[in-house]
Design an enzyme around this catalytic site. Structure first.
Site, PDB file in Angstrom:
ATOM      1  N   CYS A   1      16.846  52.509  25.071  1.00 14.97           N
ATOM      2  CA  CYS A   1      17.227  51.429  25.977  1.00 14.97           C
ATOM      3  C   CYS A   1      18.455  50.745  25.394  1.00 14.97           C
ATOM      4  O   CYS A   1      19.278  51.398  24.762  1.00 14.97           O
ATOM      5  CB  CYS A   1      16.067  50.448  26.192  1.00 14.97           C
ATOM      6  SG  CYS A   1      15.422  49.737  24.665  1.00 14.97           S
TER       7      CYS A   1
ATOM      8  N   HIS B   1       4.909  44.043  -9.833  1.00 20.92           N
ATOM      9  CA  HIS B   1       4.185  45.302  -9.622  1.00 20.92           C
ATOM     10  C   HIS B   1       2.802  45.177 -10.254  1.00 20.92           C
ATOM     11  O   HIS B   1       2.669  45.159 -11.485  1.00 20.92           O
ATOM     12  CB  HIS B   1       4.965  46.463 -10.251  1.00 20.92           C
ATOM     13  CG  HIS B   1       4.453  47.819  -9.889  1.00 20.92           C
ATOM     14  ND1 HIS B   1       3.266  48.319 -10.382  1.00 20.92           N
ATOM     15  CD2 HIS B   1       4.964  48.772  -9.069  1.00 20.92           C
ATOM     16  CE1 HIS B   1       3.072  49.535  -9.896  1.00 20.92           C
ATOM     17  NE2 HIS B   1       4.091  49.833  -9.088  1.00 20.92           N
TER      18      HIS B   1
END
Length: 644
Positions: A26, A563
């Site tokens: 689109c 982490h």
């Protein structure tokens, strides 16, 4: 190919070309239909340069690209070897799973998406034609008007032919056969017959009263005007595709090329004139009248509701559900009160973008804001939504409020859309009716300015979280709610601890990648509590789907990686709970992640957590402020800029 590498990466991360059933685009999005969405790496796509974001809605996997999506689409089609006619197996697509809403949105978007550009262009020509007449620059009697009107009006008048192609393709039939069905509906001779005197009348005295001009094999034909119509051709091609498939199965291959369309036309065209067309038109008229009645009860409330929720519908791709209703109104009423209510939404969005651009200190957001503002002026708001306002949250909410106010003004003035034209500023001429620039038209101008101005002011005053002032940041470092900030020496930033636990040297942990400093400089913490909090104010720049690692870019440009544990990615998110999303702006001390220390250890994994500055070259020095035990929000690292 300009976007060849981007195209290759997109195909790779949607699961490979064998995972693609179909692809259309689109204004800003690549709309994939995938065999298995679980094979797509959504996070990898979101983090790619050239991709704004990824949405899953309406049974489609939507990769938001931006204004240059046609070029990217062309390269994806070329790299993937997809055929533009089908980009995959349409019949398989048709049988794919999904709830009724998903299927409806998918059907509507697939039918209308291919014609959006031409639809906008011809609508703009019609709108400007009306504008030039209203301004006295052109006469309706002149040749210039006639030729421009022919260009602008032809697409709408023969709309069933174009929809016949796209709808037949969507339903798995031969597109050119769909065009013939559509052309039959608007054949000029039929219109001439309707202009004559009827032979007799059916259903006299009822709402279905119909003059009969002709018969087909002795059966009365209820002729309708099908120019500009939408519903009859969609239903006709739906049944036409099924009829075609039936004849393909029973007719021998040697004569299939011409006998399949021959028998299909003989069945579906008369059936459309006798039954499908009249029933669809009656249903459309009733729906149109019902919508008009609802709007007339309170145009103000209708405008507020539609304006407020339009951008949310766009995000999920659900705005397609209103498109057929708008065409239906244009066909049955001669105007549309629905899509006119969304006119102010794009201006509310760019008002928010301007407020963010002026107020923010984040260079990345400032850079995004300029093109997002420009495209928003022309009605393409996805770059503004996904790149600027939605990640900041408050500006997006304020833009919805501004759009609601604009929608209410449009409803109050009774503004209507008289043709499907352009978006944004180009939508204005489409709201000039037969009476010229009346109060309804000027209401649209007022709504546009009000939505833009209100949203800009509210965003500037209330839409942005308070960003630290580098001149006074030293005073805030001691505050409990802002443990990390820039000190009185404006070239120094202090980072707080995101965890409670024991501080370890990075080189001592059992992971060579972190211990060697390849990922950056920092430290590790052996956590005593399973909670990660924001070590500074900033933006979540990366958040892994497994929730075990998170990246933050502070408001001053420090890039941090936290982490949790070693090899905990293998847990696939088990024992982790995320409390933020990528793109969120957080304040120091905000809860980011919770994790179950005991369960992770029982699963055989270490919970030692590296806290890494991944852009240490920006700084002259990095000093660990705390040794041994540390509590969350305690001052942990001090960074001094190279320029100091």
């Amino acid at each position: 190919m300009k976007y060849e590498q981007l195209a290759k990466d997109i195909i790779k991360y949607v699961g490979g070309k064998e995972n693609v059933i179909s692809l259309v685009h689109c204004i800003t999005r690549l709309r994939f239909k995938l065999r298995d969405e679980s094979k797509a790496d959504t996070e990898a796509l979101k983090n790619m340069d050239g991709v704004v974001t990824v949405m899953k809605s309406g049974g489609q996997y939507q990769v938001v690209i931006g204004n240059h999506v046609p070029d990217v689409y062309a390269d994806v089609m070329a790299v993937g070897g997809f055929q533009a006619a089908d980009a995959g197996n349409e019949e398989e697509e048709q049988q794919s799973s999904g709830n009724l809403l998903d299927k409806f949105v998918d059907i509507i978007s697939s039918i209308f998406t291919p014609v959006l550009g031409v639809l906008a262009a011809t609508g703009m020509i019609k709108g400007f034609n009306a504008l030039f007449v209203a301004l006295g620059w052109m006469s309706e009697e002149g040749g210039t008007f006639a030729i421009l009107n022919a260009v602008g009006d032809a697409f709408f008048y023969f709309f069933p032919i174009f929809l016949g192609y796209t709808a037949m393709k969507k339903f798995g039939g031969t597109p050119f056969m769909g065009m013939v069905i559509g052309a039959s509906l608007v054949y000029p001779t039929i219109a001439e017959i309707m202009a004559g005197e009827p032979r007799y009348t059916l259903f006299a005295g009822t709402i279905f009263e119909s003059p009969i001009h002709i018969e087909f094999l002795g059966i009365p034909v209820i002729l309708m005007s099908y120019s500009t119509s939408v519903v009859p051709i969609i239903l006709a091609t739906f049944f036409g595709a099924k009829v075609e498939k039936f004849f393909r199965k029973v007719i021998p291959d040697v004569v299939k090329t011409f006998l399949v369309p021959f028998f299909t036309f003989l069945v579906i065209v008369p059936l459309t004139f006798l039954l499908i067309g009249p029933v669809a038109t009656w249903a459309a008229n009733m729906v149109g009248s019902g919508i008009n009645t609802i709007f007339n009860l309170s145009p103000l409330i209708a405008g507020i509701v539609i304006g407020a929720f339009w951008q949310i519908l766009v995000i999920f791709g659900l705005h397609w559900g209103l498109i057929p209703l708008s065409f239906l109104n244009l066909d049955t009423l001669g105007y549309d009160p629905i899509l006119s209510m969304i006119f102010a939404a794009s201006f509310a969005q760019i008002g928010a973008v301007l407020g963010v651009w002026i107020k923010t200190k984040e260079q990345s957001i400032k850079t995004l804001s300029i093109p997002a503002f420009i495209s928003g002026v022309f009605g393409v708001t996805e770059p503004a939504i996904y790149g600027v306002t939605l990640p900041k949250k408050r500006p997006f909410i304020i833009s919805c409020i501004g759009a609601a106010v604009g929608g209410g003004i449009l409803g109050f003035f009774g503004t209507k859309l008289f043709t499907m034209g352009g978006l944004g500023i180009f939508m204005l001429p489409s709201m000039i009716g037969p009476d010229g620039m009346d109060s309804a038209f000027w209401g649209s101008v007022i709504a546009m300015l009000a939505a833009f101005g209100l949203t800009f002011v509210l965003t500037y005053l209330f839409g942005m979280p308070q960003e630290p002032d580098t001149a006074t940041a030293g005073a805030t470092t001691a505050a409990a709610d802002a443990p990390a900030a820039v000190t009185e020496d404006t070239d120094t930033e202090i980072i707080a601890s995101p965890l409670t636990g024991d501080v370890l040297e990075l080189s001592s942990i059992k992971d060579e990648t972190f211990a060697s400093g390849l990922m950056g400089k920092g430290l590790a913490i052996e956590p005593a509590e399973g909670r990660i909090v924001a070590p500074a104010g900033g933006t979540i720049s990366a958040f892994f789907p497994t929730k075990h690692a998170i990246g933050i870019t502070t408001d001053y440009g420090t890039e941090l990686l936290i982490h949790v544990g070693m090899d905990t990615v293998n847990l696939n998110g088990q024992f982790f709970t995320g409390h933020v999303e990528q793109g969120d702006h957080v304040n120091a001390g905000d809860l980011l992640i919770e994790f179950d220390i005991e369960q992770i250890k029982k699963a055989g994994y270490l919970v030692t957590t590296p806290v890494i500055v991944t852009n240490p070259d920006k700084y002259q020095s990095l000093i660990i402020l705390e040794k041994g035990k540390v509590n969350a929000n305690d001052e942990l690292i001090t960074l001094t800029n190279n320029e100091a």
